[in-house]
Design an enzyme around this catalytic site. Structure first.
Site, PDB file in Angstrom:
ATOM      1  N   SER A 148       4.261 -11.117  -0.467  1.00 53.11           N
ATOM      2  CA  SER A 148       4.980 -10.340   0.544  1.00 53.11           C
ATOM      3  C   SER A 148       6.198 -11.171   0.922  1.00 53.11           C
ATOM      4  O   SER A 148       6.203 -12.395   0.688  1.00 53.11           O
ATOM      5  CB  SER A 148       4.087 -10.171   1.784  1.00 53.11           C
ATOM      6  OG  SER A 148       4.858  -9.794   2.911  1.00 53.11           O
ATOM      7  N   TYR A 161      -1.519 -12.896   8.812  1.00 56.59           N
ATOM      8  CA  TYR A 161      -1.136 -12.221   7.551  1.00 56.59           C
ATOM      9  C   TYR A 161      -0.184 -13.114   6.757  1.00 56.59           C
ATOM     10  O   TYR A 161      -0.403 -13.361   5.558  1.00 56.59           O
ATOM     11  CB  TYR A 161      -0.482 -10.877   7.862  1.00 56.59           C
ATOM     12  CG  TYR A 161      -0.007 -10.135   6.629  1.00 56.59           C
ATOM     13  CD1 TYR A 161      -0.910  -9.554   5.736  1.00 56.59           C
ATOM     14  CD2 TYR A 161       1.358 -10.002   6.339  1.00 56.59           C
ATOM     15  CE1 TYR A 161      -0.475  -8.869   4.605  1.00 56.59           C
ATOM     16  CE2 TYR A 161       1.792  -9.318   5.218  1.00 56.59           C
ATOM     17  CZ  TYR A 161       0.873  -8.752   4.355  1.00 56.59           C
ATOM     18  OH  TYR A 161       1.309  -8.083   3.230  1.00 56.59           O
TER      19      TYR A 161
HETATM   20  P1  NDP Z   1      -2.386  -0.076   0.379  1.00 59.30           P
HETATM   21  O1  NDP Z   1      -3.177  -0.152   1.639  1.00 59.30           O
HETATM   22  O2  NDP Z   1      -1.854   1.237  -0.040  1.00 59.30           O
HETATM   23  O3  NDP Z   1      -3.230  -0.684  -0.827  1.00 59.30           O
HETATM   24  C1  NDP Z   1      -4.092  -1.782  -0.667  1.00 59.30           C
HETATM   25  C2  NDP Z   1      -5.068  -1.794  -1.826  1.00 59.30           C
HETATM   26  O4  NDP Z   1      -5.939  -2.934  -1.663  1.00 59.30           O
HETATM   27  C3  NDP Z   1      -5.930  -0.551  -1.888  1.00 59.30           C
HETATM   28  O5  NDP Z   1      -6.008  -0.111  -3.215  1.00 59.30           O
HETATM   29  C4  NDP Z   1      -7.302  -1.040  -1.414  1.00 59.30           C
HETATM   30  O6  NDP Z   1      -8.325  -0.336  -2.109  1.00 59.30           O
HETATM   31  C5  NDP Z   1      -7.255  -2.481  -1.874  1.00 59.30           C
HETATM   32  N1  NDP Z   1      -8.233  -3.309  -1.192  1.00 59.30           N
HETATM   33  C6  NDP Z   1      -8.312  -3.644   0.114  1.00 59.30           C
HETATM   34  N2  NDP Z   1      -9.406  -4.399   0.335  1.00 59.30           N
HETATM   35  C7  NDP Z   1     -10.033  -4.542  -0.855  1.00 59.30           C
HETATM   36  C8  NDP Z   1     -11.209  -5.189  -1.289  1.00 59.30           C
HETATM   37  N3  NDP Z   1     -11.997  -5.868  -0.430  1.00 59.30           N
HETATM   38  N4  NDP Z   1     -11.549  -5.128  -2.587  1.00 59.30           N
HETATM   39  C9  NDP Z   1     -10.791  -4.437  -3.466  1.00 59.30           C
HETATM   40  N5  NDP Z   1      -9.651  -3.810  -3.131  1.00 59.30           N
HETATM   41  C10 NDP Z   1      -9.296  -3.847  -1.831  1.00 59.30           C
HETATM   42  O7  NDP Z   1      -1.213  -1.141   0.572  1.00 59.30           O
HETATM   43  P2  NDP Z   1      -0.122  -1.736  -0.445  1.00 59.30           P
HETATM   44  O8  NDP Z   1      -0.106  -1.005  -1.702  1.00 59.30           O
HETATM   45  O9  NDP Z   1       1.099  -1.881   0.327  1.00 59.30           O
HETATM   46  O10 NDP Z   1      -0.717  -3.206  -0.677  1.00 59.30           O
HETATM   47  C11 NDP Z   1      -0.768  -3.858  -1.934  1.00 59.30           C
HETATM   48  C12 NDP Z   1      -0.337  -5.308  -1.773  1.00 59.30           C
HETATM   49  O11 NDP Z   1       1.059  -5.343  -1.443  1.00 59.30           O
HETATM   50  C13 NDP Z   1      -1.057  -6.076  -0.677  1.00 59.30           C
HETATM   51  O12 NDP Z   1      -1.412  -7.364  -1.146  1.00 59.30           O
HETATM   52  C14 NDP Z   1      -0.013  -6.165   0.423  1.00 59.30           C
HETATM   53  O13 NDP Z   1      -0.219  -7.287   1.244  1.00 59.30           O
HETATM   54  C15 NDP Z   1       1.250  -6.261  -0.402  1.00 59.30           C
HETATM   55  N6  NDP Z   1       2.473  -5.952   0.327  1.00 59.30           N
HETATM   56  C16 NDP Z   1       2.762  -4.657   0.697  1.00 59.30           C
HETATM   57  C17 NDP Z   1       3.914  -4.378   1.402  1.00 59.30           C
HETATM   58  C18 NDP Z   1       4.258  -3.014   1.870  1.00 59.30           C
HETATM   59  O14 NDP Z   1       5.204  -2.838   2.647  1.00 59.30           O
HETATM   60  N7  NDP Z   1       3.563  -1.981   1.424  1.00 59.30           N
HETATM   61  C19 NDP Z   1       4.885  -5.431   1.749  1.00 59.30           C
HETATM   62  C20 NDP Z   1       4.485  -6.740   1.299  1.00 59.30           C
HETATM   63  C21 NDP Z   1       3.343  -6.969   0.617  1.00 59.30           C
HETATM   64  P3  NDP Z   1      -9.747   0.123  -1.499  1.00 59.30           P
HETATM   65  O15 NDP Z   1      -9.555   0.313  -0.029  1.00 59.30           O
HETATM   66  O16 NDP Z   1     -10.003   1.400  -2.242  1.00 59.30           O
HETATM   67  O17 NDP Z   1     -10.686  -0.972  -1.869  1.00 59.30           O
END
Ligand code: NDP
Length: 253
Positions: A148, A161
């Protein structure tokens, strides 16, 4: 007919993606499948994964799905073994799963701090512990860790975070130095991107503020997927160490 989206350096690569049920992980899976990769999607919400699998397959892509909780090392190892059994080997692990329940420290949401540490840090370490033995055995492979802009910036409410993302940046830099010269380690650091991420903020006021102030200008998750594809597409002796990808209107943090 020739598929103009396909790329020779991505074609047939087996790419394993954690957190592929929504947002950035889903976009990475869809984008790389269009480019000819065999994608293996892991997340807890398998109903979402099933829908994405159907879409990818209906467009002629190759994919498989697996119920994954990244906080469980054995489960992550099974995920990697499943990918090997399904497609023969693995070439890239995208450590993407993450949560962002922002809060002020003096709100003492200690369960949420622990959840961020478990998913965002330990989840990445579990991914490394699962895929590195495969990469070391064949002396090639690539880790792509989705951090991030918070991997280098911290502000009020993002303390824990950002700490988890600083940690993943440190882990990635250390890993790159410890592994063979043929194993690549890439960080992709997104700015505000369309996804479900802010749903993990439990304080409704804070979620509203985050959505209005920080997330009013977002880029599509596809933009991050293109950055991931760029890092994979490079010749094997080129390791794209870091890519920071923000909305043009997001000048800092
Ligand atoms: P989403 O919430 O859309 O996606 C997060 C994903 O992580 C989901 O597929 C969720 O799947 C999965 N997840 C959460 N906990 C678990 C777990 N215990 N085991 C397996 N999978 C898990 O958010 P983003 O797509 O934005 O996030 C993706 C990455 O991008 C993250 O690391 C986030 O920190 C990073 N990021 C995002 C930004 C943004 O603005 N969107 C900015 C900076 C970084 P499920 O719940 O089905 O398990």
């Amino acid at each position: 007919m020739e598929n103009l989206n396909q790329h020779p350096a991505i074609q047939d690569k087996v790419v394993v993606i954690s957190g592929a049920s929504s947002g950035i992980g889903e976009a990475i899976a869809r984008h790389l499948a269009k480019k000819g990769a065999k994608v293996v999607l892991g997340a807890r919400r398998t109903d979402k994964l099933e829908g994405i699998l159907k879409d990818i397959e209906s467009e002629g892509g190759k994919a498989a799905i697996f119920a994954l909780d990244v906080t469980n090392l054995n489960n992550f190892r099974e995920f990697v073994s499943f990918a090997e059994q399904t497609f023969g080997s693995i070439d890239v692990l995208v450590n993407n799963a993450g949560v962002m329940p922002l809060s002020m420290i003096n709100a003492y949401k200690t369960d949420e701090w622990n959840q961020m540490i478990d998913v965002n840090i330990k989840g990445v370490l579990n991914g490394i512990a699962s895929a590195l033995p495969v990469f070391e055995k064949k002396d090639s492979g690539q880790f792509i860790n989705i951090t991030s802009v918070g991997d280098r910036w911290v502000g009020p409410t993002s303390t824990v975070y950002s700490a988890t993302k600083f940690a993943v940046r440190a882990i990635s830099d250390g890993l790159r130095q410890e592994v063979s010269h043929k194993i690549r380690v890439t960080i992709v650091a997104p700015g505000a991107t369309e996804s479900e991420l802010s749903n993990s903020i439990s304080d409704p006021e804070l979620k509203k503020m985050a959505d209005e102030q920080f997330r009013s200008n977002t880029i599509p998750a596809e933009a991050i997927a293109r950055a991931v594809a760029f890092a994979i597409e490079q010749p094997e002796d080129v390791d794209v160490n870091e890519l920071v990808v923000r909305p043009t209107a997001q000048k800092a943090y």
